[in-house]
Design an enzyme around this catalytic site. Structure first.
Site, PDB file in Angstrom:
ATOM      1  N   ARG B  51      74.130   4.041  59.252  1.00  0.00           N
ATOM      2  CA  ARG B  51      74.351   4.496  60.618  1.00  0.00           C
ATOM      3  C   ARG B  51      73.047   4.875  61.326  1.00  0.00           C
ATOM      4  O   ARG B  51      72.764   4.409  62.424  1.00  0.00           O
ATOM      5  CB  ARG B  51      75.225   5.739  60.542  1.00  0.00           C
ATOM      6  CG  ARG B  51      76.377   5.773  61.439  1.00  0.00           C
ATOM      7  CD  ARG B  51      77.247   6.919  60.968  1.00  0.00           C
ATOM      8  NE  ARG B  51      77.915   6.545  59.726  1.00  0.00           N
ATOM      9  CZ  ARG B  51      79.141   6.084  59.686  1.00  0.00           C
ATOM     10  NH1 ARG B  51      79.831   5.933  60.782  1.00  0.00           N
ATOM     11  NH2 ARG B  51      79.705   5.742  58.542  1.00  0.00           N
ATOM     12  N   THR B  52      72.255   5.700  60.682  1.00  0.00           N
ATOM     13  CA  THR B  52      71.014   6.165  61.312  1.00  0.00           C
ATOM     14  C   THR B  52      70.052   4.991  61.510  1.00  0.00           C
ATOM     15  O   THR B  52      69.424   4.847  62.551  1.00  0.00           O
ATOM     16  CB  THR B  52      70.351   7.254  60.441  1.00  0.00           C
ATOM     17  OG1 THR B  52      71.302   8.277  60.215  1.00  0.00           O
ATOM     18  CG2 THR B  52      69.137   7.845  61.105  1.00  0.00           C
ATOM     19  N   LYS B  80      58.026   0.238  42.776  1.00  0.00           N
ATOM     20  CA  LYS B  80      56.927  -0.063  41.845  1.00  0.00           C
ATOM     21  C   LYS B  80      56.023   1.149  41.667  1.00  0.00           C
ATOM     22  O   LYS B  80      54.959   1.055  41.063  1.00  0.00           O
ATOM     23  CB  LYS B  80      56.090  -1.240  42.374  1.00  0.00           C
ATOM     24  CG  LYS B  80      56.860  -2.525  42.514  1.00  0.00           C
ATOM     25  CD  LYS B  80      56.009  -3.569  43.231  1.00  0.00           C
ATOM     26  CE  LYS B  80      56.856  -4.724  43.739  1.00  0.00           C
ATOM     27  NZ  LYS B  80      56.222  -5.398  44.884  1.00  0.00           N
ATOM     28  N   ARG B 101      63.269   7.604  56.489  1.00  0.00           N
ATOM     29  CA  ARG B 101      64.280   8.390  55.797  1.00  0.00           C
ATOM     30  C   ARG B 101      63.869   8.457  54.337  1.00  0.00           C
ATOM     31  O   ARG B 101      63.481   7.433  53.760  1.00  0.00           O
ATOM     32  CB  ARG B 101      65.614   7.662  55.903  1.00  0.00           C
ATOM     33  CG  ARG B 101      66.713   8.285  55.076  1.00  0.00           C
ATOM     34  CD  ARG B 101      67.570   9.095  55.946  1.00  0.00           C
ATOM     35  NE  ARG B 101      68.846   9.432  55.414  1.00  0.00           N
ATOM     36  CZ  ARG B 101      69.808   9.938  56.177  1.00  0.00           C
ATOM     37  NH1 ARG B 101      69.620  10.050  57.465  1.00  0.00           N
ATOM     38  NH2 ARG B 101      70.941  10.282  55.663  1.00  0.00           N
ATOM     39  N   HIS B 129      66.658  16.736  60.071  1.00  0.00           N
ATOM     40  CA  HIS B 129      67.145  15.468  60.622  1.00  0.00           C
ATOM     41  C   HIS B 129      67.133  15.626  62.143  1.00  0.00           C
ATOM     42  O   HIS B 129      68.176  15.736  62.782  1.00  0.00           O
ATOM     43  CB  HIS B 129      68.569  15.208  60.101  1.00  0.00           C
ATOM     44  CG  HIS B 129      69.071  13.820  60.346  1.00  0.00           C
ATOM     45  ND1 HIS B 129      68.311  12.825  60.915  1.00  0.00           N
ATOM     46  CD2 HIS B 129      70.277  13.258  60.092  1.00  0.00           C
ATOM     47  CE1 HIS B 129      69.025  11.721  60.994  1.00  0.00           C
ATOM     48  NE2 HIS B 129      70.222  11.955  60.509  1.00  0.00           N
TER      49      HIS B 129
END
Lengths: 138, 304
Positions: B51-52, B80, B101, B129
């Site tokens: 969604r974000t 990695k 994020r 957020h």
């Protein structure tokens, strides 16, 4: 009890009783070659009993560490047997690589080569919080 | 404003400017269609949040820009063992702005230390957020026509729910705000949120475990999900997850113009029968998220 006076070196004085070992450990004084004397429970007019640390020779002292552990202590710089500087301490605004964040979700637990930074948020409560995740220092 | 990591870095005036710009974009979208032509947004999603991510990507596309990036850590070089610092230093040389994020708290702050381009925190663990809070503020402003003098109920998981922490902090700066904190005892709002924001601003607040009792007083009801991933213990999660479910029955006691909000996704805390109720603003809220992100991208890129 007599301990030789220092010709060139540092005396950390007026340390709150019992805090000397903490300062010794945070400053990693066990890793230096110079002579170090820890005096515990010395009489003090100001605070009753105090601890003292004497370090013989030049040493790059992290004053933030001492200020963080005991801002009331004083640091005296001795050269040629004379007191050349008396440093007053205070709670540092920022602590770099002194404490580690205990929050398992903090980025400092996984990111390589990261500086562990804590900022003073409340000087009355001596509250430090992690720069990254804002968790309170324990 | 170089980056946006925490909503509280923005002044009330800056938030107002972003809200005004978002409203202008909503009203006159054609003016903005080519504002970010030839600009690139990188969406670095070290954990999935469809969604974000889509909201950010749609925002950039509607501004005429392009998007690149990854949607989970397995498809990035972090699998990695590459550090956030290195990833950002490299991506910053390809993109004009980064939305990031990350499951670890504080990762976007690390990113700002290694990036020449603006970083937007698109969520860092249970920490911040800020674009969700901007979305919430825009929604309240649009639904109620103001941000001052509102009685706002925050309901559900107030302990781990970062959106409510940020919203409570942000709303504490508006005059006449009154907060009603509705949660089980185990999931109360942490005292640092009260001590850092609510109390210093002299904001009136009450705490209760009973949603029904306060329903009729609220101008806004902000529901949150009790999130499984915030619990260390599965038993606690199962015991508390259904504590506060909003039903049509409960809505009967609410004001005729109360606004129901939710950061989404919901599980079962808002019954779907409420979706058609005009007071249900959560889908409008999701749509608003795109517009406030458009406004934020324009501001951070310095595009007039």
């Amino acid at each position: 009890m007599t301990i030789d006076s220092i010709v060139n070196g540092i005396v950390i004085d007026h340390i709150a009783q019992g805090k000397a070992m903490e300062i010794y450990s945070y400053l990693s004084l066990d890793k230096i070659d110079s002579q170090v004397a820890i005096i515990k429970n010395a009489p003090s007019k100001k605070i009753g009993k105090k601890d003292i640390i004497k370090i013989d020779g030049e040493f790059a002292l992290n004053l933030d560490i001492i200020g963080f552990i005991d801002p009331e202590s004083t640091v005296n710089i001795i050269r040629d047997g004379k007191l050349v500087e008396k440093k007053k301490l205070q709670l540092p605004e920022k602590l770099t690589d002194v404490l580690k964040c205990k929050n398992p979700r903090c980025i400092t637990t996984t990111e390589q080569d990261i500086k562990h930074i804590f900022l003073l948020k409340n000087s009355e409560k001596r509250e430090y919080r992690c720069l990254y995740c804002e968790s309170r220092a324990e | 404003m170089k980056h946006l990591i925490d909503i509280m870095e923005l002044s009330v005036e800056e938030i107002q400017e972003l809200i005004a710009l978002a409203e202008d974009i909503m009203n006159f979208p054609e003016k903005y269609r080519e504002k970010c032509k030839y600009k690139k947004l990188a969406t670095l999603f070290f954990e999935p949040s469809t969604r974000t991510r889509l909201s950010f990507e749609a925002a950039m596309m509607e501004l005429g820009g392009n998007v690149l990036g990854f949607s989970d850590a397995n498809s990035s070089s972090s699998s990695k063992g590459e550090s956030v610092a290195d990833t950002v230093a490299v991506v910053g040389s390809y993109a004009d702005i980064i939305a990031m994020r990350h499951p670890k708290e504080g990762a976007p702050t690390v990113a700002t230390m290694h990036s020449d381009v603006p970083i937007i925190n698109a969520g860092d663990g249970g920490h911040n957020h800020p674009t969700q809070t901007l979305t919430d503020l825009l929604t309240i402003s649009l639904e109620k026509g103001k941000l001052n003098g509102l009685k706002i109920g925050l309901c559900g998981d107030l302990k781990f729910g970062r959106t409510v922490h940020s919203l409570a902090a942000a709303m504490s700066r508006y005059e006449g705000t009154e907060l009603v904190l509705i949660s089980p005892d185990e999931l109360k709002l942490p005292s640092y949120v009260k001590n850092s924001y609510i109390k210093p601003n002299n904001i009136k607040y009450t705490q209760t475990t009973n949603l029904d009792e306060v329903m009729g007083e609220l101008d806004v009801l902000y529901m949150t999900r009790v999130q499984r991933e915030r619990f260390f213990n599965e038993e606690d999660y199962l015991r508390l997850k259904d504590s506060y479910i909003l039903t049509a029955e409960k809505m009967r006691n609410a004001k005729a113009d109360m606004t129901v909000m939710h950061p989404l996704p919901r599980v079962n805390e808002i019954s779907t029968e409420i979706d058609k109720d005009k007071r249900a603003a959560y889908f409008r809220q999701a749509r608003n998220g795109k517009y406030i992100r458009m406004a934020l991208i324009l501001k951070l890129l310095g595009v007039e």
